[in-house]
Design a protein around this motif. Structure first.
Motif, PDB file in Angstrom:
ATOM      1  N   PRO A   5     -23.944  25.842  33.517  1.00  0.00           N
ATOM      2  CA  PRO A   5     -22.904  25.226  34.349  1.00  0.00           C
ATOM      3  C   PRO A   5     -21.629  24.824  33.613  1.00  0.00           C
ATOM      4  CG  PRO A   5     -24.596  23.614  33.862  1.00  0.00           C
ATOM      5  CD  PRO A   5     -25.066  24.914  33.281  1.00  0.00           C
ATOM      6  N   THR A   6     -21.740  24.528  32.303  1.00  0.00           N
ATOM      7  CA  THR A   6     -20.566  24.045  31.570  1.00  0.00           C
ATOM      8  C   THR A   6     -20.488  24.706  30.205  1.00  0.00           C
ATOM      9  OG1 THR A   6     -21.713  22.211  30.477  1.00  0.00           O
ATOM     10  CG2 THR A   6     -20.795  21.783  32.682  1.00  0.00           C
ATOM     11  N   ILE A   7     -19.294  24.689  29.635  1.00  0.00           N
ATOM     12  CA  ILE A   7     -19.109  25.253  28.305  1.00  0.00           C
ATOM     13  C   ILE A   7     -19.882  24.452  27.271  1.00  0.00           C
ATOM     14  CG2 ILE A   7     -17.054  23.935  27.648  1.00  0.00           C
ATOM     15  CD1 ILE A   7     -17.590  27.719  27.117  1.00  0.00           C
ATOM     16  N   GLU A   8     -20.065  23.155  27.517  1.00  0.00           N
ATOM     17  CA  GLU A   8     -20.834  22.320  26.590  1.00  0.00           C
ATOM     18  C   GLU A   8     -22.299  22.760  26.538  1.00  0.00           C
ATOM     19  OE1 GLU A   8     -17.163  20.395  27.624  1.00  0.00           O
ATOM     20  OE2 GLU A   8     -18.796  21.089  28.935  1.00  0.00           O
ATOM     21  N   MET A  26     -19.831  38.258  15.666  1.00  0.00           N
ATOM     22  CA  MET A  26     -19.888  37.768  17.041  1.00  0.00           C
ATOM     23  C   MET A  26     -18.471  37.702  17.610  1.00  0.00           C
ATOM     24  SD  MET A  26     -22.095  36.407  19.368  1.00  0.00           S
ATOM     25  CE  MET A  26     -23.479  35.798  18.413  1.00  0.00           C
ATOM     26  N   SER A  27     -18.264  38.256  18.797  1.00  0.00           N
ATOM     27  CA  SER A  27     -16.933  38.220  19.405  1.00  0.00           C
ATOM     28  C   SER A  27     -16.590  36.791  19.818  1.00  0.00           C
ATOM     29  CB  SER A  27     -16.889  39.134  20.626  1.00  0.00           C
ATOM     30  OG  SER A  27     -17.593  38.554  21.713  1.00  0.00           O
ATOM     31  N   PRO A  28     -15.296  36.446  19.843  1.00  0.00           N
ATOM     32  CA  PRO A  28     -14.895  35.084  20.225  1.00  0.00           C
ATOM     33  C   PRO A  28     -15.403  34.674  21.604  1.00  0.00           C
ATOM     34  CG  PRO A  28     -13.061  36.224  19.199  1.00  0.00           C
ATOM     35  CD  PRO A  28     -14.140  37.250  19.391  1.00  0.00           C
ATOM     36  N   LYS A  29     -15.395  35.597  22.549  1.00  0.00           N
ATOM     37  CA  LYS A  29     -15.828  35.256  23.905  1.00  0.00           C
ATOM     38  C   LYS A  29     -17.320  34.926  23.943  1.00  0.00           C
ATOM     39  CE  LYS A  29     -13.788  37.274  27.360  1.00  0.00           C
ATOM     40  NZ  LYS A  29     -13.367  38.226  28.426  1.00  0.00           N
ATOM     41  N   LEU A  30     -18.107  35.643  23.127  1.00  0.00           N
ATOM     42  CA  LEU A  30     -19.537  35.343  23.050  1.00  0.00           C
ATOM     43  C   LEU A  30     -19.781  34.059  22.260  1.00  0.00           C
ATOM     44  CD1 LEU A  30     -20.964  38.923  22.412  1.00  0.00           C
ATOM     45  CD2 LEU A  30     -21.438  37.490  24.406  1.00  0.00           C
ATOM     46  N   ARG A  31     -19.048  33.878  21.174  1.00  0.00           N
ATOM     47  CA  ARG A  31     -19.241  32.699  20.336  1.00  0.00           C
ATOM     48  C   ARG A  31     -18.886  31.424  21.083  1.00  0.00           C
ATOM     49  NH1 ARG A  31     -22.550  31.748  16.965  1.00  0.00           N
ATOM     50  NH2 ARG A  31     -22.023  33.557  15.685  1.00  0.00           N
ATOM     51  N   SER A  32     -17.877  31.488  21.936  1.00  0.00           N
ATOM     52  CA  SER A  32     -17.430  30.291  22.657  1.00  0.00           C
ATOM     53  C   SER A  32     -18.380  29.885  23.768  1.00  0.00           C
ATOM     54  CB  SER A  32     -16.041  30.533  23.250  1.00  0.00           C
ATOM     55  OG  SER A  32     -16.117  31.474  24.321  1.00  0.00           O
ATOM     56  N   GLY A  33     -19.180  30.836  24.252  1.00  0.00           N
ATOM     57  CA  GLY A  33     -20.063  30.560  25.381  1.00  0.00           C
ATOM     58  C   GLY A  33     -19.452  30.880  26.726  1.00  0.00           C
ATOM     59  N   GLU A  34     -18.223  31.387  26.718  1.00  0.00           N
ATOM     60  CA  GLU A  34     -17.507  31.653  27.969  1.00  0.00           C
ATOM     61  C   GLU A  34     -18.258  32.619  28.876  1.00  0.00           C
ATOM     62  OE1 GLU A  34     -13.309  33.783  29.343  1.00  0.00           O
ATOM     63  OE2 GLU A  34     -13.580  33.126  27.269  1.00  0.00           O
ATOM     64  N   LEU A  35     -18.853  33.647  28.282  1.00  0.00           N
ATOM     65  CA  LEU A  35     -19.530  34.648  29.109  1.00  0.00           C
ATOM     66  C   LEU A  35     -20.738  34.075  29.841  1.00  0.00           C
ATOM     67  CD1 LEU A  35     -19.427  38.023  27.137  1.00  0.00           C
ATOM     68  CD2 LEU A  35     -18.294  37.440  29.273  1.00  0.00           C
ATOM     69  N   TYR A  36     -21.385  33.077  29.258  1.00  0.00           N
ATOM     70  CA  TYR A  36     -22.535  32.477  29.932  1.00  0.00           C
ATOM     71  C   TYR A  36     -22.109  31.792  31.229  1.00  0.00           C
ATOM     72  CZ  TYR A  36     -25.280  33.492  25.801  1.00  0.00           C
ATOM     73  OH  TYR A  36     -25.930  34.145  24.788  1.00  0.00           O
ATOM     74  N   LEU A  37     -20.906  31.258  31.233  1.00  0.00           N
ATOM     75  CA  LEU A  37     -20.393  30.656  32.460  1.00  0.00           C
ATOM     76  C   LEU A  37     -20.018  31.727  33.479  1.00  0.00           C
ATOM     77  CD1 LEU A  37     -20.248  28.220  30.488  1.00  0.00           C
ATOM     78  CD2 LEU A  37     -18.177  27.519  31.688  1.00  0.00           C
ATOM     79  N   LEU A  38     -19.419  32.819  33.013  1.00  0.00           N
ATOM     80  CA  LEU A  38     -19.030  33.888  33.930  1.00  0.00           C
ATOM     81  C   LEU A  38     -20.251  34.515  34.601  1.00  0.00           C
ATOM     82  CD1 LEU A  38     -16.235  35.639  31.819  1.00  0.00           C
ATOM     83  CD2 LEU A  38     -15.937  34.154  33.812  1.00  0.00           C
ATOM     84  N   PHE A  39     -21.354  34.605  33.863  1.00  0.00           N
ATOM     85  CA  PHE A  39     -22.592  35.145  34.427  1.00  0.00           C
ATOM     86  C   PHE A  39     -23.349  34.107  35.264  1.00  0.00           C
ATOM     87  CE2 PHE A  39     -22.407  38.517  31.102  1.00  0.00           C
ATOM     88  CZ  PHE A  39     -22.624  39.611  31.929  1.00  0.00           C
ATOM     89  N   ALA A  67     -23.402  25.767  27.228  1.00  0.00           N
ATOM     90  CA  ALA A  67     -23.432  27.072  26.577  1.00  0.00           C
ATOM     91  C   ALA A  67     -23.328  26.929  25.063  1.00  0.00           C
ATOM     92  CB  ALA A  67     -22.307  27.947  27.109  1.00  0.00           C
ATOM     93  N   GLN A  68     -22.445  26.070  24.606  1.00  0.00           N
ATOM     94  CA  GLN A  68     -22.268  25.891  23.167  1.00  0.00           C
ATOM     95  C   GLN A  68     -23.494  25.249  22.522  1.00  0.00           C
ATOM     96  OE1 GLN A  68     -18.554  23.742  23.034  1.00  0.00           O
ATOM     97  NE2 GLN A  68     -17.329  25.612  23.186  1.00  0.00           N
ATOM     98  N   LYS A  69     -24.150  24.353  23.243  1.00  0.00           N
ATOM     99  CA  LYS A  69     -25.372  23.748  22.703  1.00  0.00           C
ATOM    100  C   LYS A  69     -26.471  24.795  22.565  1.00  0.00           C
ATOM    101  CE  LYS A  69     -28.679  20.001  23.331  1.00  0.00           C
ATOM    102  NZ  LYS A  69     -29.059  18.812  24.140  1.00  0.00           N
ATOM    103  N   MET A  70     -26.603  25.653  23.575  1.00  0.00           N
ATOM    104  CA  MET A  70     -27.614  26.709  23.508  1.00  0.00           C
ATOM    105  C   MET A  70     -27.342  27.635  22.325  1.00  0.00           C
ATOM    106  SD  MET A  70     -28.273  30.128  24.163  1.00  0.00           S
ATOM    107  CE  MET A  70     -26.921  30.627  25.223  1.00  0.00           C
ATOM    108  N   ILE A  71     -26.080  27.998  22.136  1.00  0.00           N
ATOM    109  CA  ILE A  71     -25.713  28.889  21.038  1.00  0.00           C
ATOM    110  C   ILE A  71     -25.972  28.222  19.689  1.00  0.00           C
ATOM    111  CG2 ILE A  71     -23.737  30.003  19.907  1.00  0.00           C
ATOM    112  CD1 ILE A  71     -22.609  30.467  22.769  1.00  0.00           C
TER     113      ILE A  71
END
Length: 316
Positions: free
Chosen positions: A96-99, A79-92, A101-105
């Motif tokens: 709403p928050t990185i928290e 898994m790439s770092p950007k996908l693992r961090s959840g950052e892309l979910y915010l960009l798309f 995204a990380q919980k979903m992951i």
């Protein structure tokens, strides 16, 4: 039953539009199944399911996977770092928050990178391999009968683990492989954006080993339950214009039984939830009688079950 027989039975009983899709994750060093080909262009896992249900048998190593998220979730690549961090979910703008995204992951199922070397997909009827899971693209009514079949021998209810993210890779493939439990998905951003699944369809994934049991249960449900429900046997004659201008008290129901049509089979008496109907002897013949019509709730079960259409209800 072989794969073709299973697919034929399921398609007939559920009146499927699309072929069930056999999905197998191939381990490193494992022999590639016969009669599968690599697609000419990289595809997402959800796109591959679309092609497979349309008749294509596909072999997809990591280089043929267009979605890095799905490939990583299924254990083909890291898994790439950007996908693992959840950052892309915010960009798309999916969350709403990185928290969030990380919980979903953190709560989705994944395989460790390197666990598998490729995915193989085919219409179930053409699959030359034993699938890990079988994925259906279905209408809600068809999904319901698959749920009923899964509960047929146990009476258990279902708990599904799903979201609007990573639908075909996480929810339909990895989740079902790990838990060995049926799961559903309504699709996700990717699956809806790049496949031809309609607005009225959703997915069900089943562990392959459970398929023969489900087919057996569907065969039993096809004797009575499925055809009766599809004929809408409990539909009242008129169901429009039910609103009343003035409040009214309890309804009364006129239960009419044509004794000339009645054969005395007793189904109406057996199925009536309020014991409105009982069998009596008239002129030496068993016939149905609405002996407690005042208790009738107008559920139309008696009328629907009567093979002679001898019962008519009128609500006043």
């Amino acid at each position: 039953m072989n794969n073709n027989e299973l697919a034929t039975a399921l398609t007939k009983m559920l009146t499927l539009r699309w072929s069930p899709v056999a999905v197998k994750l191939v381990k490193p060093g494992e022999k590639v199944p016969e009669k599968v080909t690599q697609p000419s262009v990289p595809l997402r896992h959800c796109q591959a399911i679309t092609l497979a249900r349309r008749g294509n048998s596909l072999y997809m190593p990591p280089s043929r996977h267009a979605c890095p998220d799905g490939a990583a979730i299924m254990g083909l690549v890291p898994m790439s770092p950007k996908l693992r961090s959840g950052e892309l979910y915010l960009l798309f703008k999916k969350l709403p928050t990185i928290e969030c995204a990380q919980k979903m992951i953190a709560t989705r199922q994944e395989f460790e990178a390197g666990t598998y070397a490729a995915t193989v997909l085919a219409p179930l009827e053409d699959a030359t391999f034993e699938p890990d899971v079988v994925i259906f693209t279905m209408y809600p009514e068809q999904m319901m009968w698959l749920m009923c079949a899964a509960s047929y021998s146990t009476g258990e209810r279902h708990n599904f683990h799903t979201s609007g993210y990573n639908s075909t890779c996480a929810d339909l493939t990895v989740q079902v492989m790990k838990t060995q439990q049926m799961n559903i998905s309504f699709g996700c951003y990717g699956a809806r954006a790049i496949s031809d699944i309609s607005d009225f369809e959703a997915y069900v994934s089943v562990p392959f080993q459970q398929l023969p049991t489900l087919v057996g249960a569907l065969e039993k449900l096809s004797v009575k339950s499925i055809p009766e429900a599809r004929r809408r046997i409990y539909m009242p004659p008129v169901i429009d214009k039910v609103a009343c201008a003035e409040p009214v008290g309890g309804n009364s129901v006129d239960v009419r039984i044509d004794s000339n049509q009645c054969t005395g089979c007793g189904l109406c008496e057996a199925f009536c939830p309020e014991a409105v109907i009982r069998m009596v002897t008239m002129d030496g013949k068993q016939t149905a009688s609405a002996s407690a019509a005042e208790k009738c709730c107008a559920c139309y079960t008696c009328a629907g079950q009567c093979p002679q259409k001898a019962i008519q209800l009128t609500v006043r």
